[in-house]
Design a protein around this motif. Sequence first.
Motif, PDB file in Angstrom:
ATOM      1  N   TYR A 341       0.822  -1.204   0.000  1.00 47.10           N
ATOM      2  CA  TYR A 341       0.000   0.000   0.000  1.00 47.10           C
ATOM      3  C   TYR A 341       0.858   1.255   0.000  1.00 47.10           C
ATOM      4  O   TYR A 341       0.554   2.223  -0.683  1.00 47.10           O
ATOM      5  CB  TYR A 341      -0.940  -0.010   1.211  1.00 47.10           C
ATOM      6  N   ARG A 342       1.935   1.222   0.765  1.00 49.58           N
ATOM      7  CA  ARG A 342       2.810   2.397   0.869  1.00 49.58           C
ATOM      8  C   ARG A 342       3.991   2.311  -0.089  1.00 49.58           C
ATOM      9  O   ARG A 342       4.670   3.302  -0.322  1.00 49.58           O
ATOM     10  CB  ARG A 342       3.321   2.525   2.326  1.00 49.58           C
ATOM     11  N   VAL A 376      -1.757   1.395   5.804  1.00 48.43           N
ATOM     12  CA  VAL A 376      -2.524   0.445   5.004  1.00 48.43           C
ATOM     13  C   VAL A 376      -3.803   1.119   4.508  1.00 48.43           C
ATOM     14  O   VAL A 376      -4.449   1.865   5.250  1.00 48.43           O
ATOM     15  CB  VAL A 376      -2.856  -0.823   5.829  1.00 48.43           C
ATOM     16  N   GLU A 377      -4.168   0.840   3.267  1.00 49.00           N
ATOM     17  CA  GLU A 377      -5.378   1.411   2.681  1.00 49.00           C
ATOM     18  C   GLU A 377      -6.623   0.595   3.048  1.00 49.00           C
ATOM     19  O   GLU A 377      -6.555  -0.614   3.270  1.00 49.00           O
ATOM     20  CB  GLU A 377      -5.255   1.438   1.155  1.00 49.00           C
ATOM     21  N   ASN A 435      -3.527   6.152   3.378  1.00 54.15           N
ATOM     22  CA  ASN A 435      -2.884   5.112   4.170  1.00 54.15           C
ATOM     23  C   ASN A 435      -3.115   5.400   5.649  1.00 54.15           C
ATOM     24  O   ASN A 435      -2.792   6.477   6.129  1.00 54.15           O
ATOM     25  CB  ASN A 435      -1.379   5.075   3.879  1.00 54.15           C
TER      26      ASN A 435
END
Length: 477
Positions: A341-342, A376-377, A435
């Motif tokens: 995610y990142r 985290v998304e 995020n």
Amino acid sequence: MKLKTINVPDDFMLGASLSAWQSEGWSGKKDSQDSYLDLWYKNNKNVWHNGYGPKTATDFKNRYKEDIGYMKQIGLTHFRTSINWARFLTDYEDATVDENYADYINDVINECFRQGVEPMICLEHYEVPAVLFQKYGGWGSKHVVDLFVKYAEKALERFGDRVKHWFTFNEPIVVQTRVYLDAIRYPFEQNTHTWMQWNYHKVLATAKVVKLYKETRSHKDGKIGIILNPAVTYARSTSAHDQEATRMFDLFFNRTFLDPCITGKYPQELFELLEKHDVSVDLREDELALIEKHTVDYVGINLYFPNRIKARTTGWNPDAPFHPEYYYETFDMPGKKMNPYRGWEIYPEIMYDMAMRLKNDYCNIEWFIAENGMGVENEQRFKNEEGVIQDDYRIDFIGDHLASLLKAVEHGANCKGYMLWAFSDNVSPMNAFKNRYGLVSIDLENNLARSLKKSAYWFKEVIETRLLTVEDKSVYK
């Protein structure tokens, strides 16, 4: 799965961080009190994910009692935040204090103590006043250095008798690297001279505020430091060319602040290379003498992921302005574990390796992890039937990194604590709320409602028991 349990020292800080601009919102802010981040958001809102930014943030300014109540519930020993320089004053030239905002900061500090949470205060977390950025070029100006000292004096007068943890800057290299070196943030100006001048002036400002603090220290246990984000950097190979490329990255991005702030001296090679590439720095011998004399008491280290470096395999455009990448390229190591995610590598060994560097190269100075965490998304998809986000990935991330850090403490590192980024979900530059990093969830669709994630209950147990149980990965080695 084989588990191991690690003892956490009783005096080891286990807390969490936020910043003023990423949490407060604009409630009560005067139009003349924009920070650089506010200016960027107003002029380049389209690059912020879904348009979220500092305007509302998490509305901490109006909900700080609720949030500090959650800190107590989790059991956090410490909470690090910042004073928003742009909002603390109404006149930056003569340091006229905004009494309403100062009362708010005072109330936050008092509420922390009332709830049993030790406050830690940073004087600048990217919050340089917009008017100083526009009028003087921000940290490119020695006048702004002097204005920062005036601001620091007023903040220390107000709160220095109660707050014993002070820091001049958070990640002082970041803004100018994004703006003037890489030109990827507003106002998108590539100017390596300005980049280095900002670096130097923030070191000078730190030394001046350290001097002020030590002359006027009003808390018997008070300390002042700086929060840096040096990269733990690994060479692609043992070959001399990759090792040298990695050394050069370290020189330009790590030692630029580590060396003068901790040892009082810049690496001479840094200035020689800048001169070689026609990058001038406006400095004076008396300033260098002041930097040498007034070093920090301790440092906070923000650490998320490793950097991997290799020697250049492509040529450099001779017409391009100098960039430290002249000496290196980043290396995309195959097989690395990723936070998808990142886009950051997950490598808990960075904690141990940074600790050993500070022990061996920097006189084992007192330090702590000031930020570490996992973004985290779309975490809402991990809610259970009770509505609690099951963020086991964050528990694993924190546990592995904390275990690596405690191993270093066992081996003699002078590390005094671990601060998670972040206490709650919050706005980040450009990524906004995309995020999520928090122990506490912020529901954007439900009036910013707060709720504890599974990781908050896990962290609470670690704090209460002083025991960290993690998977014993040594069995795989």
